[in-house]
Write a protein that holds these residues in place. Structure first.
Motif, PDB file in Angstrom:
ATOM      1  N   GLN A  27      66.169  39.387  -2.810  1.00  0.00           N
ATOM      2  CA  GLN A  27      64.945  40.110  -3.158  1.00  0.00           C
ATOM      3  C   GLN A  27      63.712  39.216  -3.051  1.00  0.00           C
ATOM      4  OE1 GLN A  27      64.827  43.355  -3.514  1.00  0.00           O
ATOM      5  NE2 GLN A  27      67.044  43.421  -3.200  1.00  0.00           N
ATOM      6  N   GLY A  28      63.872  37.949  -3.405  1.00  0.00           N
ATOM      7  CA  GLY A  28      62.758  37.022  -3.262  1.00  0.00           C
ATOM      8  C   GLY A  28      62.343  36.857  -1.815  1.00  0.00           C
ATOM      9  N   MET A  29      63.315  36.704  -0.922  1.00  0.00           N
ATOM     10  CA  MET A  29      63.000  36.541   0.502  1.00  0.00           C
ATOM     11  C   MET A  29      62.418  37.818   1.090  1.00  0.00           C
ATOM     12  SD  MET A  29      65.973  34.046   2.048  1.00  0.00           S
ATOM     13  CE  MET A  29      67.367  35.089   1.594  1.00  0.00           C
ATOM     14  N   ILE A  30      62.907  38.988   0.638  1.00  0.00           N
ATOM     15  CA  ILE A  30      62.349  40.255   1.114  1.00  0.00           C
ATOM     16  C   ILE A  30      60.879  40.363   0.714  1.00  0.00           C
ATOM     17  CG2 ILE A  30      62.415  42.760   0.775  1.00  0.00           C
ATOM     18  CD1 ILE A  30      65.450  42.550   0.599  1.00  0.00           C
ATOM     19  N   ALA A  31      60.570  40.011  -0.527  1.00  0.00           N
ATOM     20  CA  ALA A  31      59.186  40.088  -1.008  1.00  0.00           C
ATOM     21  C   ALA A  31      58.277  39.145  -0.239  1.00  0.00           C
ATOM     22  CB  ALA A  31      59.140  39.774  -2.501  1.00  0.00           C
ATOM     23  N   ILE A  32      58.734  37.918  -0.013  1.00  0.00           N
ATOM     24  CA  ILE A  32      57.923  36.950   0.728  1.00  0.00           C
ATOM     25  C   ILE A  32      57.685  37.428   2.154  1.00  0.00           C
ATOM     26  CG2 ILE A  32      57.889  34.606   1.675  1.00  0.00           C
ATOM     27  CD1 ILE A  32      59.437  33.722  -0.832  1.00  0.00           C
ATOM     28  N   GLY A  33      58.754  37.917   2.812  1.00  0.00           N
ATOM     29  CA  GLY A  33      58.618  38.390   4.196  1.00  0.00           C
ATOM     30  C   GLY A  33      57.759  39.632   4.311  1.00  0.00           C
ATOM     31  N   SER A  34      57.870  40.538   3.331  1.00  0.00           N
ATOM     32  CA  SER A  34      57.111  41.788   3.424  1.00  0.00           C
ATOM     33  C   SER A  34      55.622  41.577   3.209  1.00  0.00           C
ATOM     34  CB  SER A  34      57.636  42.801   2.393  1.00  0.00           C
ATOM     35  OG  SER A  34      57.411  42.336   1.074  1.00  0.00           O
ATOM     36  N   LYS A  91      50.035  42.463   0.903  1.00  0.00           N
ATOM     37  CA  LYS A  91      49.849  43.897   0.679  1.00  0.00           C
ATOM     38  C   LYS A  91      48.625  44.207  -0.176  1.00  0.00           C
ATOM     39  CE  LYS A  91      54.794  44.993   1.041  1.00  0.00           C
ATOM     40  NZ  LYS A  91      55.995  45.497   0.336  1.00  0.00           N
ATOM     41  N   GLY A  92      48.062  43.185  -0.786  1.00  0.00           N
ATOM     42  CA  GLY A  92      46.884  43.389  -1.613  1.00  0.00           C
ATOM     43  C   GLY A  92      47.185  43.285  -3.094  1.00  0.00           C
ATOM     44  N   PHE A  93      46.141  42.982  -3.858  1.00  0.00           N
ATOM     45  CA  PHE A  93      46.266  42.799  -5.297  1.00  0.00           C
ATOM     46  C   PHE A  93      46.802  44.065  -5.962  1.00  0.00           C
ATOM     47  CE2 PHE A  93      44.063  42.778  -9.555  1.00  0.00           C
ATOM     48  CZ  PHE A  93      44.887  41.815 -10.121  1.00  0.00           C
ATOM     49  N   MET A  94      47.894  43.905  -6.733  1.00  0.00           N
ATOM     50  CA  MET A  94      48.564  44.975  -7.463  1.00  0.00           C
ATOM     51  C   MET A  94      49.184  46.031  -6.549  1.00  0.00           C
ATOM     52  SD  MET A  94      46.155  45.546 -10.827  1.00  0.00           S
ATOM     53  CE  MET A  94      47.486  46.457 -11.635  1.00  0.00           C
ATOM     54  N   ALA A  95      49.425  45.669  -5.280  1.00  0.00           N
ATOM     55  CA  ALA A  95      49.988  46.619  -4.326  1.00  0.00           C
ATOM     56  C   ALA A  95      51.382  46.209  -3.853  1.00  0.00           C
ATOM     57  CB  ALA A  95      49.063  46.772  -3.119  1.00  0.00           C
ATOM     58  N   GLY A  96      51.990  45.245  -4.529  1.00  0.00           N
ATOM     59  CA  GLY A  96      53.318  44.789  -4.122  1.00  0.00           C
ATOM     60  C   GLY A  96      54.410  45.752  -4.569  1.00  0.00           C
ATOM     61  N   THR A  97      55.074  46.377  -3.614  1.00  0.00           N
ATOM     62  CA  THR A  97      56.102  47.370  -3.953  1.00  0.00           C
ATOM     63  C   THR A  97      57.353  46.717  -4.542  1.00  0.00           C
ATOM     64  OG1 THR A  97      56.857  47.290  -1.654  1.00  0.00           O
ATOM     65  CG2 THR A  97      55.313  49.044  -2.264  1.00  0.00           C
ATOM     66  N   GLN A  98      57.786  45.591  -3.993  1.00  0.00           N
ATOM     67  CA  GLN A  98      58.960  44.904  -4.530  1.00  0.00           C
ATOM     68  C   GLN A  98      58.722  44.494  -5.981  1.00  0.00           C
ATOM     69  OE1 GLN A  98      61.242  45.750  -1.839  1.00  0.00           O
ATOM     70  NE2 GLN A  98      62.114  43.908  -2.747  1.00  0.00           N
ATOM     71  N   THR A  99      57.478  44.100  -6.257  1.00  0.00           N
ATOM     72  CA  THR A  99      57.139  43.648  -7.608  1.00  0.00           C
ATOM     73  C   THR A  99      57.086  44.813  -8.579  1.00  0.00           C
ATOM     74  OG1 THR A  99      55.843  41.810  -6.714  1.00  0.00           O
ATOM     75  CG2 THR A  99      55.411  42.454  -8.990  1.00  0.00           C
ATOM     76  N   HIS A 100      56.325  45.847  -8.247  1.00  0.00           N
ATOM     77  CA  HIS A 100      56.054  46.918  -9.208  1.00  0.00           C
ATOM     78  C   HIS A 100      57.166  47.959  -9.275  1.00  0.00           C
ATOM     79  CE1 HIS A 100      52.169  45.269 -10.090  1.00  0.00           C
ATOM     80  NE2 HIS A 100      51.891  45.203  -8.803  1.00  0.00           N
ATOM     81  N   ALA A 117      56.369  37.399  -6.103  1.00  0.00           N
ATOM     82  CA  ALA A 117      55.364  38.432  -6.358  1.00  0.00           C
ATOM     83  C   ALA A 117      54.022  38.035  -5.760  1.00  0.00           C
ATOM     84  CB  ALA A 117      55.238  38.659  -7.863  1.00  0.00           C
ATOM     85  N   TYR A 118      53.655  36.764  -5.905  1.00  0.00           N
ATOM     86  CA  TYR A 118      52.395  36.266  -5.340  1.00  0.00           C
ATOM     87  C   TYR A 118      52.410  36.379  -3.820  1.00  0.00           C
ATOM     88  CZ  TYR A 118      48.656  32.980  -4.144  1.00  0.00           C
ATOM     89  OH  TYR A 118      47.532  32.403  -3.611  1.00  0.00           O
ATOM     90  N   SER A 119      53.523  35.984  -3.202  1.00  0.00           N
ATOM     91  CA  SER A 119      53.620  36.013  -1.735  1.00  0.00           C
ATOM     92  C   SER A 119      53.517  37.432  -1.197  1.00  0.00           C
ATOM     93  CB  SER A 119      54.946  35.385  -1.285  1.00  0.00           C
ATOM     94  OG  SER A 119      55.053  34.056  -1.715  1.00  0.00           O
ATOM     95  N   GLU A 120      54.117  38.388  -1.906  1.00  0.00           N
ATOM     96  CA  GLU A 120      54.083  39.762  -1.438  1.00  0.00           C
ATOM     97  C   GLU A 120      52.655  40.309  -1.440  1.00  0.00           C
ATOM     98  OE1 GLU A 120      56.348  44.026  -2.256  1.00  0.00           O
ATOM     99  OE2 GLU A 120      56.016  42.633  -3.923  1.00  0.00           O
ATOM    100  N   SER A 168      62.314  30.795  -2.034  1.00  0.00           N
ATOM    101  CA  SER A 168      62.346  30.988  -0.581  1.00  0.00           C
ATOM    102  C   SER A 168      63.757  30.920  -0.012  1.00  0.00           C
ATOM    103  CB  SER A 168      61.471  29.930   0.100  1.00  0.00           C
ATOM    104  OG  SER A 168      60.153  29.972  -0.395  1.00  0.00           O
ATOM    105  N   GLY A 169      64.744  30.549  -0.832  1.00  0.00           N
ATOM    106  CA  GLY A 169      66.124  30.518  -0.362  1.00  0.00           C
ATOM    107  C   GLY A 169      66.546  29.229   0.293  1.00  0.00           C
ATOM    108  N   ILE A 170      65.811  28.131   0.058  1.00  0.00           N
ATOM    109  CA  ILE A 170      66.200  26.846   0.651  1.00  0.00           C
ATOM    110  C   ILE A 170      66.754  25.886  -0.404  1.00  0.00           C
ATOM    111  CG2 ILE A 170      64.554  27.046   2.549  1.00  0.00           C
ATOM    112  CD1 ILE A 170      62.762  25.053   1.111  1.00  0.00           C
ATOM    113  N   LEU A 171      66.681  26.272  -1.693  1.00  0.00           N
ATOM    114  CA  LEU A 171      67.244  25.475  -2.775  1.00  0.00           C
ATOM    115  C   LEU A 171      67.985  26.403  -3.733  1.00  0.00           C
ATOM    116  CD1 LEU A 171      64.273  23.045  -3.672  1.00  0.00           C
ATOM    117  CD2 LEU A 171      66.358  22.469  -2.434  1.00  0.00           C
TER     118      LEU A 171
END
Length: 384
Positions: free
Chosen positions: A246-253, A259-268, A283-286, A342-345
């Motif tokens: 889920q973290g990698m999906i959010a970062i990639g999306s 997506k804009g402030f308060m517009a992250g679908t994975q987060t909300h 959440a920040y990356s998304e 990010s899935g590297i550690l």
């Protein structure tokens, strides 16, 4: 005659307190704190009082920073041995009669429930900086051995709890002091090369090492599972691998611009676990994308390089070692948190400085920045 009795202005009285503060370091902290408040509001506005508590924790950390910055480095050195002994004693007490939560014994009730391992994040670099300061000009190989023993004792006790994230932070701070004290590269390279070879072998033989029923020596089962999940999150996508996926999906999306402030679908839509603490970077990356990530990383790099510059200009060996170790704490915090999201550690409980929610961690960060401010202030006052 009346001029003799004129009261100094508020500015004149405040000037000695404010004089010598490192403006660049304060600016870096301010930028990161603003980014933290911004994403905390987006990811935690509907999470009880999480945003308000985060702001309160920042104010407490700021007050601690301001107070500690007034203490000269030579006074800080007085606290090294008592703080280290207190921290190690409390760690032993945790093993004997600590409080267990979620399978880990990390807390102790002293009227107030505390986590003693947090003390060692500051006590460890203080102790080692004091140790090498006392031996300045006459360092022998045995002194480095003693330094490693002083470091291994609390790290081993923290890993026993078990708490891999905090033990890594304490280990990084201690090794930074030992390295800056002058440890030879000939002693550093062999374990580094051994580590690289070991990691390569684990990646290569992952199917056999992570097969069902295989047990690794030394590591706990949950630590083995975290490494295997890191190597192949799809082994258990709805269980152990859920956080990483889920973290990698959010970062990639988030793409380039987010997506804009308060517009992250994975987060909300609550797909990101621990979205206000360990996984707040997802959440920040998304919401802010690659551009936002580059700006955030630039902020951390600015803080780290400024901390190293303060260490280089420090007026004493103790100050130089302490400033270098405290700076490396910030690097380790940021690198480990961003790496695990990010899935590297492997996933460990390490917050992102000034961004993640957490009262104890914020207080530790305030102490660290206050000590860096104290060292920078001492150097500037010497030059005036």
């Amino acid at each position: 005659m009346s001029a003799v009795f004129d009261k100094p202005s508020l500015y004149q009285r405040a000037l000695p307190v404010l004089q010598g503060f490192d403006g660049l370091l304060a600016f870096a902290v301010f930028l990161l704190a603003c980014a933290g408040l911004l994403i905390m509001y987006s990811s935690g506005y509907d999470h009880g009082t999480r945003f308000a508590d985060h702001g309160r924790n920042m104010l407490i950390a700021g007050a601690i920073m301001f107070v500690v910055a007034q203490v000269p480095p030579q006074r800080l050195m007085v606290f090294a041995v008592p703080l280290y002994i207190t921290g190690v004693t409390l760690l032993v007490a945790v093993l004997a009669f600590g409080i267990t939560k979620k399978g880990a014994r990390r807390w102790i009730n002293l009227g107030v429930v505390i986590q003693p391992s947090e003390i060692l994040k500051i006590a460890m670099p203080l102790m080692l900086a004091w140790w090498f300061q006392k031996r300045e000009g006459q360092l022998r190989p045995l002194d480095f051995v003693v330094g490693l023993v002083l470091l291994a004792l609390p790290v081993g006790l923290i890993m026993k709890q078990p708490d891999l994230g905090t033990s890594l932070l304490v280990l990084a701070a201690g090794l930074a002091v030992i390295f800056f004290a002058g440890l030879s590269w000939k002693l550093i390279l062999p374990p580094v090369l051994l580590g690289v070879v070991g990691i390569s072998l684990i990646v290569w033989f992952e199917p056999q090492l992570c097969a069902d029923g295989m047990r690794w020596p030394v590591l706990h089962d949950y630590q083995q599972q975290r490494i295997c999940t890191l190597l192949d999150p799809s082994r258990d996508p709805l269980g152990k691998g859920f956080h990483i996926i889920q973290g990698m999906i959010a970062i990639g999306s988030g793409g380039v611009f987010g997506k804009g402030f308060m517009a992250g679908t994975q987060t909300h839509l609550e797909f990101i676990p621990e979205r206000t603490t360990d996984f707040i970077f997802a959440a920040y990356s998304e919401e802010f994308g690659l551009i936002g990530n580059l700006l955030l990383i630039s902020g951390f790099l600015f803080l780290i390089f400024r901390g190293l510059a303060i260490a280089m200009d420090a007026p004493s060996m103790f100050s130089r070692l302490l400033a270098g170790a405290l700076t490396m704490i910030f690097f380790t915090y940021a690198f480990v948190n961003m790496g695990m999201v990010s899935g590297i550690l492997p996933v460990v409980g390490v917050p992102l400085p000034f961004i993640s929610y957490g009262g104890t961690a914020m207080v530790t960060l305030g102490l660290a920045i206050g000590m860096l401010m104290s060292i920078a202030k001492a150097k500037r006052l010497m030059q005036t």
